[in-house]
Enzyme design. Structure first.
Site, short mmCIF file in Angstrom:
data_model
loop_
_atom_site.label_atom_id
_atom_site.label_comp_id
_atom_site.label_asym_id
_atom_site.label_seq_id
_atom_site.Cartn_x
_atom_site.Cartn_y
_atom_site.Cartn_z
N ASP A 137 13.39 32.89 7.34
CA ASP A 137 14.11 33.60 7.86
C ASP A 137 14.73 34.90 8.51
O ASP A 137 14.41 36.32 8.39
CB ASP A 137 12.59 34.97 7.18
CG ASP A 137 11.43 34.41 7.85
OD1 ASP A 137 11.79 33.69 9.13
OD2 ASP A 137 10.56 34.95 7.89
N LYS A 139 1.36 36.02 18.12
CA LYS A 139 1.10 37.69 17.77
C LYS A 139 -0.23 37.96 18.70
O LYS A 139 -1.46 38.49 18.77
CB LYS A 139 0.18 37.39 16.65
CG LYS A 139 1.13 36.69 14.91
CD LYS A 139 1.72 37.23 14.20
CE LYS A 139 2.57 37.11 13.77
NZ LYS A 139 2.90 35.49 13.12
N ASP A 182 14.24 38.95 12.25
CA ASP A 182 13.16 38.19 11.17
C ASP A 182 13.57 38.99 9.64
O ASP A 182 12.85 40.00 10.18
CB ASP A 182 11.77 37.62 11.60
CG ASP A 182 10.77 37.27 10.63
OD1 ASP A 182 10.83 37.53 9.27
OD2 ASP A 182 10.21 36.51 10.76
N1 GDD Z 1 7.18 24.57 4.54
C1 GDD Z 1 6.17 25.38 5.28
N2 GDD Z 1 4.89 25.46 5.09
N3 GDD Z 1 7.02 26.26 5.85
C2 GDD Z 1 6.20 27.78 5.80
C3 GDD Z 1 4.44 26.94 6.37
C4 GDD Z 1 4.21 25.98 4.92
O1 GDD Z 1 2.68 26.03 5.06
N4 GDD Z 1 3.74 28.25 6.43
C5 GDD Z 1 4.87 29.06 6.54
N5 GDD Z 1 6.19 28.52 6.16
C6 GDD Z 1 7.88 29.02 7.11
C7 GDD Z 1 7.72 30.72 6.45
O2 GDD Z 1 8.36 30.53 5.55
C8 GDD Z 1 9.07 30.79 7.40
O3 GDD Z 1 10.34 30.09 7.28
C9 GDD Z 1 8.58 29.96 8.91
O4 GDD Z 1 7.83 29.09 8.21
C10 GDD Z 1 7.66 31.45 10.01
O5 GDD Z 1 6.53 31.66 8.51
P1 GDD Z 1 6.92 33.14 8.90
O6 GDD Z 1 5.32 33.64 8.00
O7 GDD Z 1 7.47 33.78 8.56
O8 GDD Z 1 5.83 33.66 10.37
P2 GDD Z 1 5.58 35.19 10.83
O9 GDD Z 1 7.08 35.50 11.29
O10 GDD Z 1 4.70 35.56 10.87
O11 GDD Z 1 6.55 34.09 12.80
C11 GDD Z 1 7.27 33.17 12.99
O12 GDD Z 1 8.67 33.67 13.08
C12 GDD Z 1 8.75 34.64 13.17
C13 GDD Z 1 9.82 35.12 14.45
O13 GDD Z 1 10.67 35.20 13.39
C14 GDD Z 1 6.85 32.55 14.12
O14 GDD Z 1 6.91 31.75 14.65
C15 GDD Z 1 6.51 33.61 15.60
O15 GDD Z 1 6.47 33.37 16.23
C16 GDD Z 1 7.66 34.07 15.23
O16 GDD Z 1 8.48 34.67 16.89
MG MG Z 2 9.24 35.24 9.27
#
Ligand code: GDD
Ligand code: MG
Length: 364
Positions: free
Chosen positions: A110, A163, A219
């Site tokens: 994303d 976070k 994001d």
């Molecule tokens: N295959 C798979 N399996 N993918 C997963 C799973 C899982 O169980 N859980 C989450 N993902 C994927 C999501 O689809 C997304 O593309 C990515 O892993 C990160 O998950 P998010 O749920 O979007 O996390 P976030 O936005 O809260 O935080 C992450 O992204 C930030 C930047 O946008 C973290 O990586 C943070 O450290 C980072 O700053």
């Molecule tokens: Mg995200």
């Protein structure tokens, strides 16, 4: 080269759009999110792409078969029987990611930016350690993973805090990495988080570096950020690839940064912009005012409607003189009646709305 895209997760924060399509297939800037990433990876010389999924691969397969051919890449679905988090999927794909000694890219599905894959790979090779994370500066770091550097070291990361509750810094994980295959030895095949477990372990060995991203980043996994990301992306294009935008001197374009698919039809006396994307087969009536909004394919905005800070889902209709604002999102095939007011409404697919939504709410 090789890459893995973390696609899993149900995209709940981007509902109601993700009730119809998985997040990576939602169009951002009139192009499916995953296509932005595949295109950039292919351009950087990546030939093997793993999609780590745990949700509806059958819908994605159709689109991705087409991209495989178009970009001459091999796309493999790695399907989890239970969600493996953000690190487990790397282990599950060990056969592909670890097939040679070359490093591989990892991406959250994303994140939108001007992907710096070639420079990132060169930087990673030059320092010679196990991993490199792309970082960007944000004002609200608590929603993200934050990196803290070693004193007097520009790139070596001392601590990675996911976070953070208390302020530790404002350089955050942009969700794009390059890792050596040796990292796979640090991961077990179970639900596990790269942010909570793998990165801290690599940091402790002094093997994790940061690479500063130039330009915009977002994001776009939730509606508010999807709209802000659209503004940043269109503004980026206006400087770097203005041909993709509707010429700013078009009579109905107001304030620039408007992207209209050639198959869309625009009525008379409209005022469109800034920061609007209009997808294929959209029909916009006469005297319509659009600003800071996204109209997805097949949607229809009738005469004299006023739409701001809104995502209009596929095949939805906005009635005459309707007014939509404040991060409203219409799912697929929603109908908003004539003269209706929607203030921050999130409307589930196939609904027909005949009464005003005066306060932000989910309409099911
Ligand atoms: N295959 C798979 N399996 N993918 C997963 C799973 C899982 O169980 N859980 C989450 N993902 C994927 C999501 O689809 C997304 O593309 C990515 O892993 C990160 O998950 P998010 O749920 O979007 O996390 P976030 O936005 O809260 O935080 C992450 O992204 C930030 C930047 O946008 C973290 O990586 C943070 O450290 C980072 O700053
Ligand atoms: Mg995200």
């Amino acid at each position: 080269m090789k890459a893995l895209i973390l696609v899993g997760g149900f995209g709940t924060r981007l509902r109601p759009l993700t009730l119809t399509l998985p997040k990576p297939l939602v169009e951002f800037g009139n192009k499916r999110m995953i296509l932005h990433q595949i295109e950039a990876l292919a351009e950087a010389g990546v030939t093997d792409i793993v999609l780590a999924v745990n949700y509806r691969p059958e819908v994605m397969e159709k689109y991705l078969a087409e991209y495989e051919e178009r970009f001459n890449v091999k796309i493999t679905f790695s399907i989890e029987s239970e969600p493996l988090g953000t690190a487990g999927p790397l282990k599950l794909a060990e056969e592909i990611l670890g097939k040679d000694e070359n490093p591989f890219f990892v991406l959250n599905s994303d994140v939108i930016c001007d992907y710096p894959f070639a420079d990132l790979a060169a930087f990673h090779k030059a320092h010679g350690d196990e991993g490199t994370i792309v970082v960007t500066k944000v004002e609200e770091p608590s929603k993200y993973g934050v990196v803290v550097h070693k004193p007097n070291h520009a790139s070596r990361i001392d601590r990675f805090v996911e976070k953070p509750v208390e302020f530790v810094g404002n350089r955050i994980n942009a969700g794009i990495y390059i890792l050596n295959p040796s990292v796979l030895k640090r991961i077990d095949l179970r639900p596990t988080s790269i942010e909570q477990e793998t990165f801290p372990a690599i940091c402790a060995d002094g093997q994790l570096h940061s690479f500063d991203l130039e330009g915009f980043w977002m994001d776009v996994g939730q509606p508010k950020d999807f709209l802000s990301g659209t503004c940043l992306y269109l503004s980026h294009l206006s400087k770097n690839n203005p041909k993709l935008l509707t010429p700013p001197n078009t009579p109905y374009v107001h304030g620039g940064n408007v992207m209209i698919d050639p198959s869309a039809k625009i009525g008379r006396n409209c005022k469109i912009g800034p920061n609007v994307t209009i997808g294929p087969d959209v029909i916009v009536g006469d005297g319509v005012r659009l600003q800071r909004c996204v109209l997805l394919s097949g949607s229809k905005v009738k005469d004299h409607a006023w739409v701001k800070s809104t995502i209009v889902g596929w095949n939805s209709t906005v009635g005459k003189w309707a007014r939509l604002e404040n991060v409203s999102v219409l799912g697929d095939d929603v109908t908003i009646g004539d003269e209706i007011y929607i203030n921050g409404g999130s409307i589930l697919p196939h609904k027909s709305i005949k009464a005003n939504v005066e306060v932000p709410s989910i309409i099911m």
